[in-house]
Design a protein around this motif. Sequence first.
Motif, PDB file in Angstrom:
ATOM      1  N   ARG A 114       6.825   8.938   4.837  1.00  0.00           N
ATOM      2  CA  ARG A 114       6.799   7.990   4.385  1.00  0.00           C
ATOM      3  C   ARG A 114       6.554   8.616   2.870  1.00  0.00           C
ATOM      4  NH1 ARG A 114       7.949   3.656   4.815  1.00  0.00           N
ATOM      5  NH2 ARG A 114       6.465   3.649   7.382  1.00  0.00           N
ATOM      6  N   TYR A 125       9.753   9.305  -0.545  1.00  0.00           N
ATOM      7  CA  TYR A 125       9.726   8.544  -2.135  1.00  0.00           C
ATOM      8  C   TYR A 125      10.322   9.181  -2.953  1.00  0.00           C
ATOM      9  CZ  TYR A 125       4.964   6.785  -0.990  1.00  0.00           C
ATOM     10  OH  TYR A 125       3.904   5.464  -0.796  1.00  0.00           O
ATOM     11  N   TYR A 143       8.064   9.152  -7.783  1.00  0.00           N
ATOM     12  CA  TYR A 143       7.116   8.405  -6.873  1.00  0.00           C
ATOM     13  C   TYR A 143       6.560   9.931  -5.938  1.00  0.00           C
ATOM     14  CZ  TYR A 143       8.624   4.049  -9.174  1.00  0.00           C
ATOM     15  OH  TYR A 143       9.222   3.413 -10.040  1.00  0.00           O
ATOM     16  N   TRP A 152      -5.378   0.244 -13.356  1.00  0.00           N
ATOM     17  CA  TRP A 152      -4.889   1.776 -13.198  1.00  0.00           C
ATOM     18  C   TRP A 152      -6.197   2.886 -11.483  1.00  0.00           C
ATOM     19  CZ3 TRP A 152      -1.742   3.192 -15.596  1.00  0.00           C
ATOM     20  CH2 TRP A 152      -0.910   2.732 -16.954  1.00  0.00           C
ATOM     21  N   ARG A 208      -6.686   0.426  -8.948  1.00  0.00           N
ATOM     22  CA  ARG A 208      -6.360  -0.042  -8.465  1.00  0.00           C
ATOM     23  C   ARG A 208      -4.881   0.619  -7.674  1.00  0.00           C
ATOM     24  NH1 ARG A 208      -7.815  -5.060 -11.411  1.00  0.00           N
ATOM     25  NH2 ARG A 208      -5.165  -5.285 -11.383  1.00  0.00           N
ATOM     26  N   LEU A 209      -3.839   1.011  -9.012  1.00  0.00           N
ATOM     27  CA  LEU A 209      -2.941   1.592  -8.785  1.00  0.00           C
ATOM     28  C   LEU A 209      -2.429   2.875  -8.041  1.00  0.00           C
ATOM     29  CD1 LEU A 209      -0.282   1.270 -11.831  1.00  0.00           C
ATOM     30  CD2 LEU A 209      -0.226   0.019  -9.530  1.00  0.00           C
ATOM     31  N   LEU A 242      -5.063   3.804  -6.130  1.00  0.00           N
ATOM     32  CA  LEU A 242      -4.920   3.498  -4.879  1.00  0.00           C
ATOM     33  C   LEU A 242      -4.938   2.506  -4.365  1.00  0.00           C
ATOM     34  CD1 LEU A 242      -7.700   2.731  -2.856  1.00  0.00           C
ATOM     35  CD2 LEU A 242      -8.613   1.002  -3.362  1.00  0.00           C
ATOM     36  N   ILE A 243      -3.560   1.769  -4.269  1.00  0.00           N
ATOM     37  CA  ILE A 243      -2.731   1.078  -4.296  1.00  0.00           C
ATOM     38  C   ILE A 243      -1.407   2.157  -2.873  1.00  0.00           C
ATOM     39  CG2 ILE A 243      -0.690  -0.458  -3.805  1.00  0.00           C
ATOM     40  CD1 ILE A 243      -2.016  -2.221  -5.297  1.00  0.00           C
ATOM     41  N   LEU A 244      -1.870   3.041  -4.405  1.00  0.00           N
ATOM     42  CA  LEU A 244      -0.211   4.213  -3.847  1.00  0.00           C
ATOM     43  C   LEU A 244      -0.724   4.457  -2.655  1.00  0.00           C
ATOM     44  CD1 LEU A 244       2.584   4.698  -5.324  1.00  0.00           C
ATOM     45  CD2 LEU A 244       1.516   6.199  -7.023  1.00  0.00           C
ATOM     46  N   LYS A 282      -2.998   4.112  -0.865  1.00  0.00           N
ATOM     47  CA  LYS A 282      -2.950   3.899   0.869  1.00  0.00           C
ATOM     48  C   LYS A 282      -1.908   3.370   1.574  1.00  0.00           C
ATOM     49  CE  LYS A 282      -5.252  -0.872  -0.994  1.00  0.00           C
ATOM     50  NZ  LYS A 282      -5.734  -1.647  -0.282  1.00  0.00           N
ATOM     51  N   SER A 283      -0.645   2.912   1.112  1.00  0.00           N
ATOM     52  CA  SER A 283      -0.171   2.107   1.705  1.00  0.00           C
ATOM     53  C   SER A 283       1.029   3.145   2.318  1.00  0.00           C
ATOM     54  CB  SER A 283       1.172   1.627  -0.118  1.00  0.00           C
ATOM     55  OG  SER A 283       1.645   2.789  -0.636  1.00  0.00           O
ATOM     56  N   LEU A 334      -1.602   1.624   5.711  1.00  0.00           N
ATOM     57  CA  LEU A 334      -1.364   1.140   6.030  1.00  0.00           C
ATOM     58  C   LEU A 334       0.372   0.301   6.157  1.00  0.00           C
ATOM     59  CD1 LEU A 334      -3.535  -0.871   3.225  1.00  0.00           C
ATOM     60  CD2 LEU A 334      -4.077  -0.855   5.208  1.00  0.00           C
ATOM     61  N   CYS A 335       1.334   1.012   5.779  1.00  0.00           N
ATOM     62  CA  CYS A 335       2.523   0.941   6.300  1.00  0.00           C
ATOM     63  C   CYS A 335       2.379   1.414   7.651  1.00  0.00           C
ATOM     64  CB  CYS A 335       3.573   1.212   5.734  1.00  0.00           C
ATOM     65  SG  CYS A 335       3.916   0.037   3.454  1.00  0.00           S
ATOM     66  N   GLN A 363      11.969   2.029  -2.852  1.00  0.00           N
ATOM     67  CA  GLN A 363      11.020   1.301  -1.642  1.00  0.00           C
ATOM     68  C   GLN A 363      10.544   0.644  -2.300  1.00  0.00           C
ATOM     69  OE1 GLN A 363       9.383   4.512   0.539  1.00  0.00           O
ATOM     70  NE2 GLN A 363      10.902   6.133  -0.400  1.00  0.00           N
ATOM     71  N   LEU A 375      -1.271  -4.602   1.890  1.00  0.00           N
ATOM     72  CA  LEU A 375      -0.862  -4.438   0.356  1.00  0.00           C
ATOM     73  C   LEU A 375      -1.582  -5.213  -0.515  1.00  0.00           C
ATOM     74  CD1 LEU A 375       2.358  -2.153   1.260  1.00  0.00           C
ATOM     75  CD2 LEU A 375       0.068  -1.018   1.112  1.00  0.00           C
TER      76      LEU A 375
END
Lengths: 106, 474
Positions: free
Chosen positions: A33, A37, A41, A88, A90-91, A93-95, A97-98, A101-102, B59, B305
């Motif tokens: 994944r 990108y 990204y 920042w 959180r961002l 972290l989300i970038l 972990k996604s 998780l996906c 994406q 998410l």
Amino acid sequence: MKICFWVTDFLKAYAQLHTHQNVEEIVQKAVQRIQNYPRKYFWLSIFAYAILEFIAPMGFGKVSRFSRLNKEEAGFLLEKLQNTKTYWSRLILILCKSPVLCALDE
Amino acid sequence: MNDQKLKFDILVIGSGAGGALAAYGLQKQGFNVCMLEKGPWAKQNLKEVRAFTHYYKDQGLVGAFGNSFIGVPTGEVVGGTTKINSGTCFDTPKEIVDTWQKHYKMNIAYDELSPHFKTLRELLHISPVPTENMAKGNLFFQKGIEALGYKNHFPLHRAAKACTGSGRCCFICPKDAKQSTDVSIIPNFLKEGGTLFSQTEVTGIEEQKEGVRITCKTSALQAKKLIISAGSLSTPILIRKNKLGTHWKKAGLGLTIHPASKVFGEFLEPVYGWRGVPQALGFKHPNFPTLSFEGVFTPPALSGLVMPLEGKRLRGWLEKYDHVGSFGVMLKDTNTGWVRAFPGIGPLLHYSLHPNDFKNLIEGLRFIGLSYLASGAKRILLPISGIQNEFESFEALKQFNFSKMRPSQLYSMGFHPLGTCGMGRVVDSHLKLIGSNHIYVCDGSVVPTSLGVNPQITIMALALRLSNRFSKNS
């Protein structure tokens, strides 16, 4: 594009926090994944993983890589990063972990 | 498209709400029209995660920085954002068009748009969502607001035909029930003789004396007229990059996004929030006229998410996801932002929540939480971090002091980017690029102010108005 070692180490550690099954498969899907990108990204992700793997633990008093922390310490660090008042961390972290998780639900 | 030069009467960049309707309207009148779409045709029955990464622009990673980070998802697929939206339809509010006319001195009247609302109702099979098709998260919200004394909820109107409530409106409808433009308009456009090239990115636009010349990776196309409908995030970048018109430096400013967020509720009975139409019910609170409450639900595959949690708490909610419902709130924004492309970085979005907008959004979220608790939710989860975000007690949530909260603590999305080539600033009242003879813009970017309602019908009505204007002048 080639993935740096700290990315796969973080992905594995994060996946292990959320599941015990097929961790290698999940990490592989997550890596694919990230490799797909858009370029901007992709490089952002590499940088974000480096922050989480090498720098974030030091911010919480641990001289260690994230992937070498025990589960409790890793979970604590993630919850702290998730729960900040600025966005920042959180961002980042989300970038990071996604992809895992996906991959968990694919 | 092979390596060749192609000539058309009209080229349309983008196949979404603006592009598809403009192209169809013009092709029907006998013009030779070609649509160029950067994205692919969508495959059905992909898993939600794959649909998200394949058909959302970048994406789904696009977002606006400012005093908060706000995700701004748009579609990059044949059908544009209509392929990945909820299909909710509202006529343009008359007072909004009157504002454009009176305060912004735009030469546009409500009566020019309103006949198209009826046409669109038929074309897109717009109808209210029947109660039996509503996802349960909507029904719990309805129960809650009725318990609080509000009865003015209403079924949302959607562009859908034979919908069986698959719950995947935003992740490619598996039955083609949602009437995105690739289902409802583009087939008719192609039957009328129109041409569509998908997976075709425009790399250059040049306005010439007799028309326009477009370059793509392997081809060049020529046309007498060009309509740019690439969306509010991409259209201004194309205009700036190619220095089109005389006001190209203003392209990208004026971004409005309808900031939106949602509340999760865990219920004692199974909810299966992904069954039924997620965005089925609407509500307007009399004390918050800028807020629109609408149903929303994220499928289980992407739920991790969107929850403001990590670790044990996240696992706790995900394990009970079949008992979780959600409902959302959207705001008519006061502030504007911008979108620009920078060398080496690409497009960047900037948007900051106005303090009053932020306050209203938080109160809207509190209201949803109270409604869910009033309807029997065991606990609710607000989309905020850095303070308490889970509540089990109605009184505790009612009394909680959010005044010290900052916008950076809010999880929100902007599903309706508009305004970046607004009428009166970059295009004129008839959507012609100011200073250009052959180029028009027809997508959400031309809407000069925040709308306060889902913009699909507004954009489509503007497109039909534009196509009518072509026929009168040709």
